[in-house]
Design a protein around this motif. Sequence first.
Motif, PDB file in Angstrom:
ATOM      1  N   GLU A 152       0.840  -1.177   0.000  1.00 58.02           N
ATOM      2  CA  GLU A 152       0.000   0.000   0.000  1.00 58.02           C
ATOM      3  C   GLU A 152       0.883   1.239   0.000  1.00 58.02           C
ATOM      4  N   HIS A 153       0.591   2.201  -0.835  1.00 58.42           N
ATOM      5  CA  HIS A 153       1.336   3.459  -0.852  1.00 58.42           C
ATOM      6  C   HIS A 153       0.556   4.498  -0.071  1.00 58.42           C
ATOM      7  N   ASN A 154       0.577   4.339   1.256  1.00 60.64           N
ATOM      8  CA  ASN A 154      -0.037   5.256   2.192  1.00 60.64           C
ATOM      9  C   ASN A 154       0.520   4.916   3.575  1.00 60.64           C
ATOM     10  N   PHE A 155      -0.016   5.556   4.620  1.00 55.85           N
ATOM     11  CA  PHE A 155       0.369   5.255   5.987  1.00 55.85           C
ATOM     12  C   PHE A 155      -0.739   4.449   6.636  1.00 55.85           C
ATOM     13  N   GLN A 156      -0.364   3.392   7.360  1.00 51.18           N
ATOM     14  CA  GLN A 156      -1.341   2.606   8.100  1.00 51.18           C
ATOM     15  C   GLN A 156      -0.742   2.161   9.422  1.00 51.18           C
ATOM     16  N   HIS A 157      -1.575   2.197  10.476  1.00 52.21           N
ATOM     17  CA  HIS A 157      -1.200   1.654  11.778  1.00 52.21           C
ATOM     18  C   HIS A 157      -2.272   0.649  12.152  1.00 52.21           C
ATOM     19  N   ALA A 158      -1.856  -0.565  12.455  1.00 55.39           N
ATOM     20  CA  ALA A 158      -2.787  -1.632  12.825  1.00 55.39           C
ATOM     21  C   ALA A 158      -2.268  -2.327  14.076  1.00 55.39           C
ATOM     22  N   VAL A 180      -2.868  -6.229  15.919  1.00 56.42           N
ATOM     23  CA  VAL A 180      -3.503  -7.551  15.901  1.00 56.42           C
ATOM     24  C   VAL A 180      -2.786  -8.412  16.934  1.00 56.42           C
ATOM     25  N   GLY A 181      -3.550  -8.989  17.847  1.00 50.03           N
ATOM     26  CA  GLY A 181      -2.967  -9.882  18.842  1.00 50.03           C
ATOM     27  C   GLY A 181      -1.917  -9.229  19.711  1.00 50.03           C
ATOM     28  N   GLY A 182      -2.067  -7.920  19.992  1.00 50.26           N
ATOM     29  CA  GLY A 182      -1.111  -7.215  20.829  1.00 50.26           C
ATOM     30  C   GLY A 182       0.158  -6.794  20.117  1.00 50.26           C
ATOM     31  N   ILE A 183       0.235  -7.027  18.804  1.00 47.98           N
ATOM     32  CA  ILE A 183       1.407  -6.634  18.015  1.00 47.98           C
ATOM     33  C   ILE A 183       1.022  -5.442  17.148  1.00 47.98           C
ATOM     34  N   ALA A 184       1.832  -4.372  17.215  1.00 45.92           N
ATOM     35  CA  ALA A 184       1.591  -3.178  16.404  1.00 45.92           C
ATOM     36  C   ALA A 184       2.285  -3.326  15.060  1.00 45.92           C
ATOM     37  N   TYR A 185       1.591  -2.928  14.005  1.00 49.33           N
ATOM     38  CA  TYR A 185       2.125  -2.951  12.648  1.00 49.33           C
ATOM     39  C   TYR A 185       2.027  -1.545  12.069  1.00 49.33           C
ATOM     40  N   VAL A 186       3.068  -1.115  11.373  1.00 52.00           N
ATOM     41  CA  VAL A 186       3.064   0.179  10.712  1.00 52.00           C
ATOM     42  C   VAL A 186       3.474  -0.025   9.259  1.00 52.00           C
ATOM     43  N   VAL A 187       2.659   0.496   8.351  1.00 48.25           N
ATOM     44  CA  VAL A 187       2.988   0.500   6.927  1.00 48.25           C
ATOM     45  C   VAL A 187       3.308   1.940   6.571  1.00 48.25           C
ATOM     46  N   SER A 188       4.495   2.161   6.042  1.00 43.50           N
ATOM     47  CA  SER A 188       4.886   3.498   5.609  1.00 43.50           C
ATOM     48  C   SER A 188       5.229   3.396   4.131  1.00 43.50           C
ATOM     49  N   GLY A 189       4.203   3.500   3.306  1.00 44.05           N
ATOM     50  CA  GLY A 189       4.375   3.318   1.872  1.00 44.05           C
ATOM     51  C   GLY A 189       4.418   4.619   1.111  1.00 44.05           C
ATOM     52  N   ARG A 235      -6.100   0.870  12.890  1.00 42.99           N
ATOM     53  CA  ARG A 235      -6.495   1.917  13.832  1.00 42.99           C
ATOM     54  C   ARG A 235      -6.421   3.289  13.189  1.00 42.99           C
ATOM     55  N   ALA A 236      -5.496   3.476  12.239  1.00 44.81           N
ATOM     56  CA  ALA A 236      -5.316   4.785  11.620  1.00 44.81           C
ATOM     57  C   ALA A 236      -4.681   4.619  10.242  1.00 44.81           C
ATOM     58  N   TRP A 237      -4.959   5.607   9.361  1.00 43.70           N
ATOM     59  CA  TRP A 237      -4.345   5.589   8.041  1.00 43.70           C
ATOM     60  C   TRP A 237      -4.366   7.003   7.466  1.00 43.70           C
ATOM     61  N   ALA A 238      -3.558   7.257   6.452  1.00 44.14           N
ATOM     62  CA  ALA A 238      -3.537   8.541   5.756  1.00 44.14           C
ATOM     63  C   ALA A 238      -2.912   8.360   4.383  1.00 44.14           C
ATOM     64  N   ALA A 239      -3.468   9.049   3.411  1.00 47.59           N
ATOM     65  CA  ALA A 239      -2.902   9.066   2.056  1.00 47.59           C
ATOM     66  C   ALA A 239      -2.134  10.372   1.895  1.00 47.59           C
ATOM     67  N   THR A 240      -1.006  10.454   2.596  1.00 49.91           N
ATOM     68  CA  THR A 240      -0.197  11.665   2.632  1.00 49.91           C
ATOM     69  C   THR A 240       1.267  11.287   2.508  1.00 49.91           C
ATOM     70  N   GLY A 241       2.004  12.034   1.711  1.00 46.56           N
ATOM     71  CA  GLY A 241       3.450  11.842   1.668  1.00 46.56           C
ATOM     72  C   GLY A 241       4.001  12.108   3.066  1.00 46.56           C
TER      73      GLY A 241
END
Length: 90
Positions: A1-7, A9-18, A37-43
């Motif tokens: 994914e080319h965006n920001f996402q914070h998720a 699951v099962g007590g583990i935090a995941y961050v996508v910085s695309g 939990r959060a996302w944004a389509a921002t550079g």
Amino acid sequence: EHNFQHAEVGGIAYVVSGAAGKLRSEPPRGFAEAGTRAWAATGHFLLAVADDQRLVVRPVADETLAPMPVLDPHGGRAEPVIELRADRPR
């Protein structure tokens, strides 16, 4: 994914910085399944500070270094700062 996402699951935090490619402006699908939990389509870039007890990650969109606005899965404002603590219950 080319965006920001914070998720989480099962007590583990995941961050996508695309933000390194062409941004995808439409909301991702499957928020519930992904624990989003959060996302944004921002550079942006991620500013992180860590010590032996915690990790704080802020998505930053400009030279002010203020956390960028992010959305929750329903389109409302979400907390952009992610703080993970060593003593956090799992």
